[in-house]
Design an enzyme around this catalytic site. Structure first.
Site, PDB file in Angstrom:
ATOM      1  N   THR A 112      38.601  43.357  48.314  1.00 46.55           N
ATOM      2  CA  THR A 112      38.507  43.241  46.873  1.00 46.55           C
ATOM      3  C   THR A 112      39.645  44.231  46.310  1.00 46.55           C
ATOM      4  O   THR A 112      39.593  45.234  46.526  1.00 46.55           O
ATOM      5  CB  THR A 112      37.268  43.710  46.275  1.00 46.55           C
ATOM      6  OG1 THR A 112      36.251  43.085  46.902  1.00 46.55           O
ATOM      7  CG2 THR A 112      37.191  43.802  44.858  1.00 46.55           C
ATOM      8  N   LYS A 187      35.399  37.949  41.758  1.00 45.38           N
ATOM      9  CA  LYS A 187      34.661  39.070  42.597  1.00 45.38           C
ATOM     10  C   LYS A 187      34.773  39.920  41.524  1.00 45.38           C
ATOM     11  O   LYS A 187      33.498  40.736  41.433  1.00 45.38           O
ATOM     12  CB  LYS A 187      35.584  39.206  43.614  1.00 45.38           C
ATOM     13  CG  LYS A 187      35.026  40.405  44.545  1.00 45.38           C
ATOM     14  CD  LYS A 187      33.504  40.338  44.956  1.00 45.38           C
ATOM     15  CE  LYS A 187      32.950  41.626  45.499  1.00 45.38           C
ATOM     16  NZ  LYS A 187      33.759  42.028  46.888  1.00 45.38           N
ATOM     17  N   LYS A 262      35.831  52.130  42.575  1.00 44.44           N
ATOM     18  CA  LYS A 262      37.256  51.376  42.549  1.00 44.44           C
ATOM     19  C   LYS A 262      37.110  49.973  42.109  1.00 44.44           C
ATOM     20  O   LYS A 262      38.040  49.611  41.291  1.00 44.44           O
ATOM     21  CB  LYS A 262      37.628  51.422  44.112  1.00 44.44           C
ATOM     22  CG  LYS A 262      39.360  50.671  44.360  1.00 44.44           C
ATOM     23  CD  LYS A 262      39.028  49.271  44.745  1.00 44.44           C
ATOM     24  CE  LYS A 262      38.443  48.922  46.048  1.00 44.44           C
ATOM     25  NZ  LYS A 262      38.463  47.553  46.189  1.00 44.44           N
TER      26      LYS A 262
END
Length: 320
Positions: A112, A187, A262
């Site tokens: 990701t 995502k 993050k």
């Protein structure tokens, strides 16, 4: 223009087709995914900086190499599952792995990272004549272990067609979100919602407990009502009713606080560029930072409940 979203059902993997795969990143998600490809009959060579991760891969039957360039030699596919975009760039472009792979190798990044990083890395891969898809996943460690992941894919339709047999060995749903970078965008939006669903689930779980309502009762009622969510049914933050949830393992072995923070950072950066008010996302990100400051960054992000119930109140000055 993004392509129309499509989904491919599980179970259509082509039989008898084995390819050589260089797998970079054998962590909580990467190792079970690589192991499924090995079980499906592919020649998988894994790489990880951690000796413990390499040992675990060996125990799962996945052979390993000491360097990415070695593992990628002549590979038909190179898959990365790493924490950050900088790690992906280093693993593919600076290690020599990309140049060592087959001339028409398919590169799949299941990490990701930001959509901008995905486009940059994709362009660098394409410049060598190889193919690139960004293919981040949803489903957590349980999905990785059970081969029930959802893949959100950005890239060319033809390249996705070539990747399907590999993706189907690891997951049950494959969505084509659009061009390169679109998988990461999808995502990012998904994880925004997951983080906020978890925060609300944590708050509800603590309040329910203090009102004398059992966790199972909350799940039974909210699970068929308007409070339903994946976080409620699969990741309930109180030990007991959901045996696979990290709350039953002292919040270890899941999707870490640090990684979720993050990911929310990626979402907040994108929102700032596009002028979107993301006040709720920013608040959950702040809470995750508090957990990190309290030494809980490696715990699963459902440990947000520690801020709600006061366990980690010292990290936020006693406020909840």
């Amino acid at each position: 223009m993004a392509a129309a979203v499509t989904v491919t059902p599980h179970g259509t993997r082509q039989k008898g087709t084995s390819v050589k795969i260089c797998w970079i990143g054998l962590g909580n998600m990467g190792l079970p995914m690589a192991a499924h490809l090995h079980t499906a009959g592919h020649d998988v060579v894994g790489v990880d900086l951690s000796a413990d991760a390499r040992d675990a891969a060996g125990a799962a039957g996945v052979r390993t190499a000491d360097a990415a360039v070695t593992a990628a030699a002549g590979a038909d596919a190179v898959v990365t599952m790493l924490p950050k975009g900088a790690h992906v760039r280093t693993a593919l472009l600076e290690s020599g792995a990309l140049d060592a792979a087959g001339d028409n190798a398919l590169v799949l990044d299941c990490s990701t990272i930001s959509c901008a990083e995905a486009r940059e890395i994709g362009a660098a891969v394409a410049a060598t004549g190889r193919r690139f898809l960004d293919a981040p996943v949803s489903g957590g460690t349980a999905g990785a272990q059970n081969a029930t992941l959802t893949f959100m894919v950005g890239g060319a339709t033809a390249d996705l067609g070539a990747a399907r047999p590999l993706l189907e060995a690891m997951g049950t749903r494959i969505f084509h979100a659009g061009e390169t970078g679109a998988g990461q965008s999808a995502k990012m939006v998904n994880n925004m919602m997951l983080a906020m669903n978890m925060q609300s689930t944590c708050e509800a779980a603590v309040l329910a407990e203090r009102l004398g309502i059992t966790p199972q009762t909350v799940i039974d009622i909210a699970g068929v009502s308007t409070g339903d969510s994946w976080a409620l049914r699969n990741y309930y933050p109180v030990a007991g009713p959901v045996t696979s949830a990290p709350s039953n393992r002292d919040f270890t072995g899941g999707f870490s606080v640090a990684l979720m923070r993050k990911d929310l950072g990626l979402a907040l950066d994108a929102a700032a560029v596009h002028g979107v008010d993301t006040a709720a996302t920013a608040e959950v990100a702040r809470r995750l930072e508090n957990l990190i400051a309290d030494g809980r960054g490696s715990l699963d992000f459902s440990s947000l409940i520690h801020l709600v119930d006061g366990t980690a109140a010292a990290a936020i000055g006693g406020t909840r």
